[in-house]
Motif scaffolding. Structure first.
Motif: not given
Ligand code: SF4
Length: 388
Positions: A288-296, A321-328
């Motif tokens: 799972s990603c750490p989340s960042c300003g891009r997380a949706q 489990v990824m917060g956005c489509v950048v690395n998701g």
């Protein structure tokens, strides 16, 4: 990288597949000893140990805790034996435990013999804390041989043989190793070699150095431990760092994580350390990603929900489990199953392919459905179902 026997599933079709992984070093060759139904050393899998914190004399409470440790994946359990009441409880505990029981003896050499005769799979002895221990070696070795009982020579910085205190001041790792080798030699002199050794210290740097030197000096199986490692957060880090350094060099045959916490936690941490290094088959793993300003999406909550829902999976499944489509999509492609979130929705990805897009509030249940389908493809391991 040493060969782990894992297959590389790469294809030449241009389709992305998970890259191969393996172990970081071949296992150091050690003697193999038997601790009840578990072997330590040689080609035996690295085992995970823990220790009960009940009063050993309270047989039912101790057996209940052993059952919980067993369910969490503990291979070998140790019980403290500070009194005659505890000695008296050993036959019932040793015979009714599902996993081998090791009696932990300090101070009283009579208890060592009593624990062997009680049917314990092994006895941990701390020569620094057992009065006149060296004079009892022949008797202990004879009894252990007769009963097929293994021993652990457990050296601890906190109870080091007084004769080595001066060396300890300038070379703590050297003093721990010297103490262990001195005791090993006494057992060797009476023809007994069925023991493992530990040289524990609370400082991971000293501990790693001690085990490195010990592994150069003998071929006895090594029981790794950072002693008094602290509460769960600090203790997990200290143990992971120290065990990781040693296991990555092929050193270590059995491990015990020491935490000022529920011993079930020790077992879980120990198991995950081995899984992380491919020294035990990986089971459920979340990426799972750490989340960042891009997380949706609220990644923390989503990751927690997925972990909780799938924690009992007994198949090797990796869920991203990824917060956005950048690395998701990229990370999800390397997982068996994943979600890349965005705009209140989640793209559900199975084996590298987006199979559907679902609303955010349906992500967890959809992941569980898909995980159960994947689990159904592992009939030899059963088809564990995950409940929402
Ligand atoms: S996957 Fe997206 S939200 Fe998560 S850390 Fe990477 S960029 Fe940020």
């Amino acid at each position: 990288m040493a060969d782990s026997g894992m297959t590389n599933q790469a294809t030449d079709s241009g389709e992305f597949t998970r890259p191969p992984t393996g172990v970081l070093a071949p296992r150091r060759r050690t003697r193999k000893i038997r601790v009840g139904k578990v072997f330590i050393g040689g080609d035996a899998p690295i085992s995970v140990q823990s220790m009960t914190n009940t009063l050993t004399a309270d047989v039912n409470a101790t057996l209940q805790q052993i059952a919980k440790l067993t369910a969490a994946g503990c291979d070998i359990v140790r019980v403290a034996v500070p009194s005659q009441d505890d000695v008296d409880a050993l036959p019932a505990i040793a015979s009714r435990s599902q996993i081998p029981v090791v009696a932990d003896i300090h101070f009283n050499p009579k208890y060592v013999i009593a624990a062997i005769e009680a049917g314990c799979a092994a006895v941990r002895v701390n020569p620094g804390n057992i009065k006149a221990f060296d004079n009892k070696i022949a008797e202990i070795a004879r009894s252990a041989t007769e009963h097929g009982t293994g021993l652990r020579i457990g050296i601890n910085a906190g109870s080091l043989d007084k004769r080595l205190h001066r060396l300890y001041e300038t070379d703590p790792a050297g003093a721990l190793v010297q103490s262990a080798l001195n005791e090993a030699r006494l057992f060797e002199d009476v023809g007994f070699r069925d023991f493992a050794i530990s040289v524990k210290h609370h400082d991971p740097v000293i501990m790693v150095e001690a085990y490195r030197r010990l592994s150069q000096a003998c071929d006895y199986p090594l029981h790794l431990g950072v002693t008094e490692a602290g509460p769960a957060f600090q203790g997990t880090i200290k143990s992971s760092v120290a065990f990781g350094a040693l296991l990555a060099e092929g050193i270590g045959d059995t491990i015990r994580v020491s935490l000022s916490a529920d011993p079930v936690q020790e077992v879980k941490v120990g198991g995950k350390i081995l899984e992380a290094l491919n020294l035990r088959p990986r089971q459920f793993e979340i990426v799972s990603c750490p989340s960042c300003g891009r997380a949706q999406v609220d990644v923390y909550t989503l990751a927690e929900q997925v972990t909780e829902a799938m924690k009992d999976m007994t198949i090797p499944i990796r869920v991203a489990v990824m917060g956005c489509v950048v690395n998701g999509p990229g990370e999800a492609r390397e997982a068996d199953l994943g979600v890349a979130s965005g705009n209140g929705k989640g793209q559900i990805i199975v084996k590298g392919k987006v199979i559907k897009t679902v609303p955010e509030d349906a992500i967890v249940e959809t992941l569980i459905e898909e995980a159960n389908k994947i689990a159904a493809d592992f009939p030899e391991q059963g088809t564990p179902q995950v409940l929402v």
